[in-house]
Each structure stands twice: as C-alpha cells, then as structure tokens.
Design a protein around this motif. Structure first.
Motif, PDB file in Angstrom:
ATOM      1  N   ARG A 145      29.310  -0.098  40.848  1.00 21.38           N
ATOM      2  CA  ARG A 145      28.599  -0.148  39.573  1.00 21.38           C
ATOM      3  C   ARG A 145      28.810   1.138  38.781  1.00 21.38           C
ATOM      4  O   ARG A 145      28.740   2.233  39.343  1.00 21.38           O
ATOM      5  CB  ARG A 145      27.103  -0.356  39.809  1.00 21.38           C
ATOM      6  N   TYR A 151      22.684   4.632  38.421  1.00 21.07           N
ATOM      7  CA  TYR A 151      22.411   3.257  38.004  1.00 21.07           C
ATOM      8  C   TYR A 151      21.456   2.566  38.968  1.00 21.07           C
ATOM      9  O   TYR A 151      20.516   1.879  38.554  1.00 21.07           O
ATOM     10  CB  TYR A 151      23.721   2.474  37.908  1.00 21.07           C
ATOM     11  N   LEU A 155      17.901   1.155  37.936  1.00 25.53           N
ATOM     12  CA  LEU A 155      17.633  -0.279  38.056  1.00 25.53           C
ATOM     13  C   LEU A 155      16.306  -0.524  38.776  1.00 25.53           C
ATOM     14  O   LEU A 155      15.535  -1.409  38.397  1.00 25.53           O
ATOM     15  CB  LEU A 155      18.772  -0.954  38.821  1.00 25.53           C
ATOM     16  N   TYR A 159      12.276  -2.160  35.515  1.00 20.22           N
ATOM     17  CA  TYR A 159      11.624  -3.437  35.230  1.00 20.22           C
ATOM     18  C   TYR A 159      10.458  -3.232  34.275  1.00 20.22           C
ATOM     19  O   TYR A 159       9.640  -2.328  34.444  1.00 20.22           O
ATOM     20  CB  TYR A 159      11.126  -4.087  36.521  1.00 20.22           C
ATOM     21  N   ASN A 175      15.051  -6.101  32.735  1.00 14.66           N
ATOM     22  CA  ASN A 175      15.296  -4.761  33.248  1.00 14.66           C
ATOM     23  C   ASN A 175      16.036  -3.969  32.179  1.00 14.66           C
ATOM     24  O   ASN A 175      17.083  -4.404  31.688  1.00 14.66           O
ATOM     25  CB  ASN A 175      16.125  -4.813  34.542  1.00 14.66           C
ATOM     26  N   TYR A 177      17.886  -1.422  32.275  1.00 13.42           N
ATOM     27  CA  TYR A 177      19.185  -0.836  32.589  1.00 13.42           C
ATOM     28  C   TYR A 177      20.216  -1.837  33.100  1.00 13.42           C
ATOM     29  O   TYR A 177      21.372  -1.478  33.300  1.00 13.42           O
ATOM     30  CB  TYR A 177      19.014   0.286  33.624  1.00 13.42           C
ATOM     31  N   PHE A 178      19.821  -3.076  33.314  1.00 12.46           N
ATOM     32  CA  PHE A 178      20.777  -4.088  33.748  1.00 12.46           C
ATOM     33  C   PHE A 178      21.577  -4.576  32.550  1.00 12.46           C
ATOM     34  O   PHE A 178      21.015  -4.824  31.488  1.00 12.46           O
ATOM     35  CB  PHE A 178      20.035  -5.255  34.407  1.00 12.46           C
ATOM     36  N   ILE A 183      17.942 -10.233  34.552  1.00 17.39           N
ATOM     37  CA  ILE A 183      18.425 -10.136  35.920  1.00 17.39           C
ATOM     38  C   ILE A 183      17.683 -11.131  36.800  1.00 17.39           C
ATOM     39  O   ILE A 183      16.494 -11.382  36.599  1.00 17.39           O
ATOM     40  CB  ILE A 183      18.242  -8.694  36.450  1.00 17.39           C
TER      41      ILE A 183
END
Length: 256
Positions: A145, A151, A155, A159, A175, A177-178, A183
């Motif tokens: 990733r 990351y 992650l 949330y 999320n 950062y997703f 997600i």
C-alpha cells in the motif's frame, strides 16, 4: 463466458456510475499523515516491545479475518519470544497436513516451522463469510500500500461518519484515508480492544501504531540488518577512500 463478461462489465459500470454520483469533495483523497515510527530514517530500528504489542493486536483482533501466510511461527523469535513460548503459541493453531497412509489430509497442532494459518480454508469461504469481500493477507501489506506503515496507522484511526450528502453503498463504511473512502471492513480497533501484556495503555492511537510497526516488520523483517550492513559498508568506504588518498599522496610525492 460471454454472459459472465457482460455481467462483470455491467457491475463495474454500475459501480463507476455510483461513485461518480458522489460529491466531488467526498471523493478527494485525504493526505496520509506522517507518523513518528522508531524504524524511520537511516539510523532507525524496530522497537521490540512495539512489535510484540502489534503482534498481540493482530492475534487478538485482526487474525479473525486476515492471515499472515508469509510468516512462520519460528520467525517470531525476532520479536523476542523464546523457543518454548513459540512452541506453545504454535500449538494453539491447527494446520492441515498429509496425506496419511490412507491418502487423506488431516488436521494437527502447528509447530514452529509452520506458517501462521489463514482463518479461512480458501478464498471462496472468505468471501462467503464477509458478504463478498475478500480480507487480504497482511504479510506484505506495509509494502503493497502506498504510504506503508503510515497508511495502515491512518486507516485504523480513519473511521468516521460519512458527509451528510453522501449515501454509503450497502455493507460499506466510511474511512477518511481509504481510496474512495468507502471500505468493506468495519472499524475493528477501539480504545482497550486489547490489554497489553507489558501494561501499556491500549489507546486507539497506541494499538494502531503498534499494529503498523508489526506489519512493517512482517513486510521487511531484515530492515534492521539491512541498515546496519549499509552503515558498515559506508564506513568501510569512507576509511578505504581515506587510505587510498593517503597512498596516492605518498606515491605521487616522489614524482614532484
């Protein structure tokens, strides 16, 4: 075959249209923060206790859905566990072996040479038990990733509730950062999700930081050795360069 391709294409098109309908600001990628990990930089190295705490988080929380198929139990000696501890830990897992004298596969307690087993027998079972989503193996996740350990840490703490003008697709969670923000994995870490063996307070920040450290180790277990070797080579080259310069001065001094 043509029918299956048509269905796949229709599904992909529907998903694209669904995402395209979301507000532009909702689809913007949020930059992953740069967290302070002990292994960062030329002189950085893994924190032994952080690796142990991260493994505890994986074992008690993440292992319910994610495997570590590239990590053998005996590799955990790098975390500071003794051989007896690893034997006892491995014996808690059952792995498939065989065939026996009748040609049948059978289950047996794991030994240190075995790899940490997946919680599922195969991908189809994993998808069946997770509403079609496939929980990826975490062995190399910190390298697969973009952002690596940063990351993973982001992650775990990313949330939140979706923006008011965004409707989540069925079975999805928001999320920050997703990629795409939606997600399939729900939030799995909360404050005090585990009780750390060393007494460290199990805040969400601490658990996610330790988990990211552990997964960085599973992805690059030789990082400390690589850095130490690199520094030794650079030191040798510096000394060797100095010696060669001194020899050159000595040799050429007789010609002037």
């Amino acid at each position: 075959m043509l029918k299956r391709l048509a269905v796949s294409a229709l599904t992909a098109a529907s998903l694209f249209v669904s995402l395209a309908d979301q507000p532009a600001e909702a689809a913007k990628a949020v930059p992953v923060p740069n967290y302070d990990f002990s292994f960062e930089g030329v002189f950085g190295s893994f924190d032994q206790m952080a690796k142990q705490r991260g493994f505890q988080v994986y074992r008690e929380v993440c292992s319910a859905c994610h495997g570590l198929r590239h990590v053998a139990f005996r590799n955990l000696t790098a975390l500071g566990y003794s051989e007896d501890q690893i034997k006892a830990l491995a014996a808690e897992y059952m792995v498939e072996d065989g065939p026996d004298e009748n040609g049948d596969m059978f289950m047996r307690p794991a030994i240190p040479a075995d790899r940490i087993p997946s919680p599922y027998r195969n991908e189809n079972e994993a998808r069946l038990l997770n509403n079609g989503a496939y929980p990826p193996d975490l062995s190399l996740m910190a390298k697969k990733r973009k952002g690596g350990a940063d990351y993973i840490k982001a992650l775990m703490v990313g949330y939140t509730d979706p923006p008011a003008d965004v409707e989540l697709m069925p079975g999805m969670y928001w999320n920050d950062y997703f990629p795409g923000h939606q997600i399939a994995m729900p939030q799995i870490l909360y404050a005090n999700s585990v009780t750390f063996a060393d007494g460290t307070e199990a805040t969400l920040e601490q658990q996610s930081l330790d988990l990211a450290t552990f997964l960085m180790w599973t992805a690059e277990p030789m990082m400390d050795t690589r850095k130490q070797t690199g520094l030794s080579v650079m030191l040798f080259l510096l000394v060797f360069t100095g010696l060669m310069y001194a020899v050159k001065r000595k040799v050429w001094s007789k010609l002037h």
